[in-house]
Write a protein that holds these residues in place. Structure first.
Motif, PDB file in Angstrom:
ATOM      1  N   GLU A 107     -48.214  24.573 -36.366  1.00 53.79           N
ATOM      2  CA  GLU A 107     -47.321  25.494 -35.666  1.00 53.79           C
ATOM      3  C   GLU A 107     -46.899  24.922 -34.315  1.00 53.79           C
ATOM      4  O   GLU A 107     -47.730  24.488 -33.527  1.00 53.79           O
ATOM      5  CB  GLU A 107     -48.014  26.843 -35.456  1.00 53.79           C
ATOM      6  N   THR A 109     -45.649  25.775 -30.730  1.00 54.81           N
ATOM      7  CA  THR A 109     -45.751  26.935 -29.844  1.00 54.81           C
ATOM      8  C   THR A 109     -45.304  26.555 -28.439  1.00 54.81           C
ATOM      9  O   THR A 109     -45.036  25.380 -28.143  1.00 54.81           O
ATOM     10  CB  THR A 109     -47.189  27.470 -29.785  1.00 54.81           C
ATOM     11  N   SER A 110     -45.241  27.573 -27.582  1.00 57.48           N
ATOM     12  CA  SER A 110     -44.888  27.311 -26.185  1.00 57.48           C
ATOM     13  C   SER A 110     -45.980  26.521 -25.480  1.00 57.48           C
ATOM     14  O   SER A 110     -45.744  25.944 -24.415  1.00 57.48           O
ATOM     15  CB  SER A 110     -44.654  28.629 -25.451  1.00 57.48           C
ATOM     16  N   SER A 111     -47.159  26.466 -26.065  1.00 58.45           N
ATOM     17  CA  SER A 111     -48.264  25.726 -25.457  1.00 58.45           C
ATOM     18  C   SER A 111     -48.235  24.238 -25.781  1.00 58.45           C
ATOM     19  O   SER A 111     -48.873  23.440 -25.087  1.00 58.45           O
ATOM     20  CB  SER A 111     -49.611  26.311 -25.910  1.00 58.45           C
ATOM     21  N   ASN A 112     -47.506  23.844 -26.842  1.00 59.16           N
ATOM     22  CA  ASN A 112     -47.499  22.424 -27.206  1.00 59.16           C
ATOM     23  C   ASN A 112     -46.106  21.830 -27.342  1.00 59.16           C
ATOM     24  O   ASN A 112     -45.973  20.630 -27.586  1.00 59.16           O
ATOM     25  CB  ASN A 112     -48.264  22.197 -28.515  1.00 59.16           C
ATOM     26  N   THR A 138     -38.552  19.992 -32.394  1.00 64.92           N
ATOM     27  CA  THR A 138     -39.040  20.567 -31.132  1.00 64.92           C
ATOM     28  C   THR A 138     -37.886  20.963 -30.205  1.00 64.92           C
ATOM     29  O   THR A 138     -37.982  21.958 -29.475  1.00 64.92           O
ATOM     30  CB  THR A 138     -39.954  19.572 -30.413  1.00 64.92           C
ATOM     31  N   TYR A 141     -36.721  24.318 -31.344  1.00 63.73           N
ATOM     32  CA  TYR A 141     -37.652  25.378 -30.960  1.00 63.73           C
ATOM     33  C   TYR A 141     -37.504  25.717 -29.473  1.00 63.73           C
ATOM     34  O   TYR A 141     -37.515  26.892 -29.086  1.00 63.73           O
ATOM     35  CB  TYR A 141     -39.088  24.943 -31.252  1.00 63.73           C
ATOM     36  N   MET A 152     -42.302  32.620 -21.978  1.00 63.99           N
ATOM     37  CA  MET A 152     -42.521  31.338 -22.658  1.00 63.99           C
ATOM     38  C   MET A 152     -42.008  30.178 -21.823  1.00 63.99           C
ATOM     39  O   MET A 152     -42.600  29.090 -21.817  1.00 63.99           O
ATOM     40  CB  MET A 152     -41.843  31.361 -24.027  1.00 63.99           C
TER      41      MET A 152
END
Length: 621
Positions: A107, A109-112, A138, A141, A152
């Motif tokens: 997944e 995400t905003s963290s990666n 990416t 996204y 985010m």
């Protein structure tokens, strides 16, 4: 070359065959050995930050242009190990990129997403080498998901702090900052529209409840407080350009500074926080509390911040000094002998005098304003407030043994003469200074006494000053003289205009007294001069005692007359009233002769006083 390529294709088919048989975990935190095909021997080892990944060349070279180029350059030697130096995101991010090469789902995400964008640029995982590669996935996204959400975007910015400058070169930071500023501005506009209501006349206006809440729709303030100072500064500047309200900018700065400056950190970091926050302050007044400005100034003094930072704070504080408290003004000194900062406060007072000192400075014109005074001079009410504040500040710093006289005078004389309507506070501060610095010379005492306008002392302060042995003797005599004038003025207002002493005569008496006193002082020796002053002092005390007795008698007569007036309104009462008025006198039994023929009423009145009062005053001396 064809033989080598066929070998890679065969290996790829074997990998796909085994991929269908194995159940692979979806978590990106699993070790490499759990998701790599164990029954297919590894032909390349990738080293990232000390971690080794036993992988296969074909999946990597099919997606990564960088690895493909490295393998091609060492085709003859059949390279088996590659070290990737300075890979953004480290081993954990490379593991995600390797999974993508193997077709294993994970997944984004905003963290990666920030790390994946940077690693895809580093590994050259673009559309040039494979369709729907990591870079395009990416990017999509980030644009379609992250930039639609303010929270985010903040998370991505936080992750980008360790990826600079690459994250900036890939426009990750810029896109997030622009999205945050746009979202915050849109939130405020929506919040403003929701608070509009129709009046009885059918016109739109802001509701009263909304006016009291200027930071409505600013839920993002706390979210931004987690950012590093350099990125936070860029966000604030973008918000200013977008038109976010100054009150919202100010509230965010207060929240950020309180969060960062309460941490225990290095002085260099705190200094950067203070200087950046000050530089970001809106130009508008009253967008942050004055206590917050003083807090920044105290921290700037402690950290020895830049001169421009301190001067900016002093200017902002000076423009609204009438809203400050004594605790605000007490700035500890870290590089001088005095307990509190003196020069800093003096510059603030100068700024106050030269700029608008209050909210009503533009609406209310000072009654003391001269023809050539600045249109931005402080208002009368603001000037009075600051004068009281300065007197309290002087009283607080006066006991400091290291405070020399020039510094004390610097603060005491910072405001114009008309700033103080009452000199009680200034007198108290000077008395405290004299008490704490008993070794100062007589000339210095005279300098301090000249600051006080004894005519502007209250009755209580005047009574204290008349008995204050710390004051120069001339000042005590001056206090007693003005007390005499006040009592005479109070008596004169109780009688008709016929019996009132003309104002010009009173002024001539005052001028004559000063000239005569000065002439005597100049002609006599110091010893005789001192005796003369003490004699004048005794005479003034005698006059004050007599006048107080007269005033008490007049009050009793006034009560009796008021009682008689309530009982009768006949002509007989009026006749009695006239007789009583005829018996009253100002300064002696023969009032008419003294008021008409004498140029010095006080001397004649002294002769009429009883010997008992003289002996009393003589014993007091």
């Amino acid at each position: 070359m064809d033989k080598h390529h066929n070998h890679l294709l065969l290996q790829h088919h074997q990998l796909l065959h085994h991929h269908q048989k194995l159940s692979l975990a979806k978590s990106s935190r699993q070790s490499c050995s759990e998701w790599i095909f164990r029954d297919v021997p590894s032909d390349i080892t990738i080293e990232v930050n000390g971690g080794n990944f036993a992988l296969h060349k074909f999946p990597l070279v099919s997606r990564s242009g960088r690895i493909r180029r490295i393998v091609a350059e060492h085709r003859d030697s059949d390279i088996s190990k590659v070290e990737l130096l300075n890979l953004p995101g480290g081993a954990e991010t490379f593991e995600l990129a390797a999974k993508f090469c193997y077709g294993i789902n994970f997944e984004i995400t905003s963290s990666n997403v920030a790390q994946l964008l940077c690693v895809s640029d580093y590994l050259e995982m673009t559309e040039e080498y494979s369709k729907d590669n990591l870079a395009s996935r990416t990017e999509e996204y980030l644009d379609s998901i992250v930039c639609k959400s303010l929270e985010m975007c903040v998370q991505v910015l936080k992750q980008s702090e360790s990826l600079l400058p690459l994250a900036d070169e890939l426009n990750i930071v810029t896109r997030c900052i622009d999205a945050i500023a746009s979202k915050a501005c849109a939130e405020q506009i929506a919040s403003s529209f929701s608070r509009l209501e129709y009046s009885s006349s059918g016109r739109l206006h802001m509701s009263k409840q909304a006016k009291g809440n200027d930071t409505g729709g600013d839920w993002w303030i706390e979210d931004l407080s987690v950012l590093r100072i350099d990125l936070y500064q860029r966000v604030m500047n973008a918000m200013k350009c977008r038109g976010v309200r100054p009150e919202s900018i100010g509230a965010s700065l207060v929240s950020y500074a309180e969060r960062e400056l309460t941490k225990t950190g290095h002085n260099e970091h705190e200094q950067a926080i203070v200087e950046t926050v000050v530089a970001l302050l809106p130009v508008e007044k009253l967008v942050v509390p004055i206590s917050f400005l003083f807090g920044l100034l105290k921290r700037a003094v402690m950290l020895d911040a830049s001169v421009s930072c301190r001067l900016d704070l002093e200017r902002r504080i000076g423009s609204q000094l009438d809203m400050a408290t004594l605790d605000d003004l007490l700035i500890p000194s870290f590089r001088h002998d005095t307990v509190f900062e003196i020069d800093t406060v003096h510059r603030i007072l100068v700024n106050f005098s030269q700029q608008g000192g209050g909210d009503d400075s533009e609406d209310e014109e000072s009654v003391f304003e001269c023809e050539d005074s600045s249109q931005h001079s402080p208002s009368q009410s603001a000037m009075f407030k600051v004068a009281k504040l300065v007197d309290s500040y002087l009283a607080e710093i006066a006991p400091d043994a290291n405070l020399d006289l020039p510094k004390f005078l610097l603060i005491a004389e910072a405001l114009p003469l008309h700033a103080r309507t009452l000199h009680d506070g200034l007198y108290r501060a000077i008395d405290l200074y004299l008490k704490a610095h008993q070794g100062i010379s007589d000339s210095d005492k005279k300098k301090l006494s000249k600051l006080i306008d004894f005519q502007k002392l209250s009755q209580e302060a005047g009574a204290h000053a008349a008995q204050n042995e710390r004051l120069p003797l001339q000042s005590i005599v001056q206090v007693l003289y003005f007390e005499q004038l006040k009592l005479r003025s109070s008596l004169c207002t109780s009688y008709s205009d016929e019996e009132t002493k003309p104002k010009q005569q009173q002024q001539q008496q005052q001028q004559s007294w000063r000239i005569n006193s000065g002439a005597l002082s100049a002609a006599m020796s110091p010893k005789d001069n001192y005796a003369s002053l003490r004699r004048e002092n005794r005479e003034l005390k005698l006059e004050l005692t007599r006048l107080r007795m007269r005033l008490n008698d007049l009050e009793k007569e006034h009560v009796c007359m008021k009682r008689d007036m309530q009982r009768s309104h006949s002509r007989k009462f009026m006749s009695s009233f006239s007789k009583k008025m005829g018996k009253l006198s100002f300064f002696g039994n023969n009032h008419q002769s003294s008021s008409r023929g004498s140029s010095s009423p006080s001397k004649q009145s002294f002769r009429t006083d009883s010997k008992v009062i003289e002996r009393t005053c003589a014993s007091m001396d």
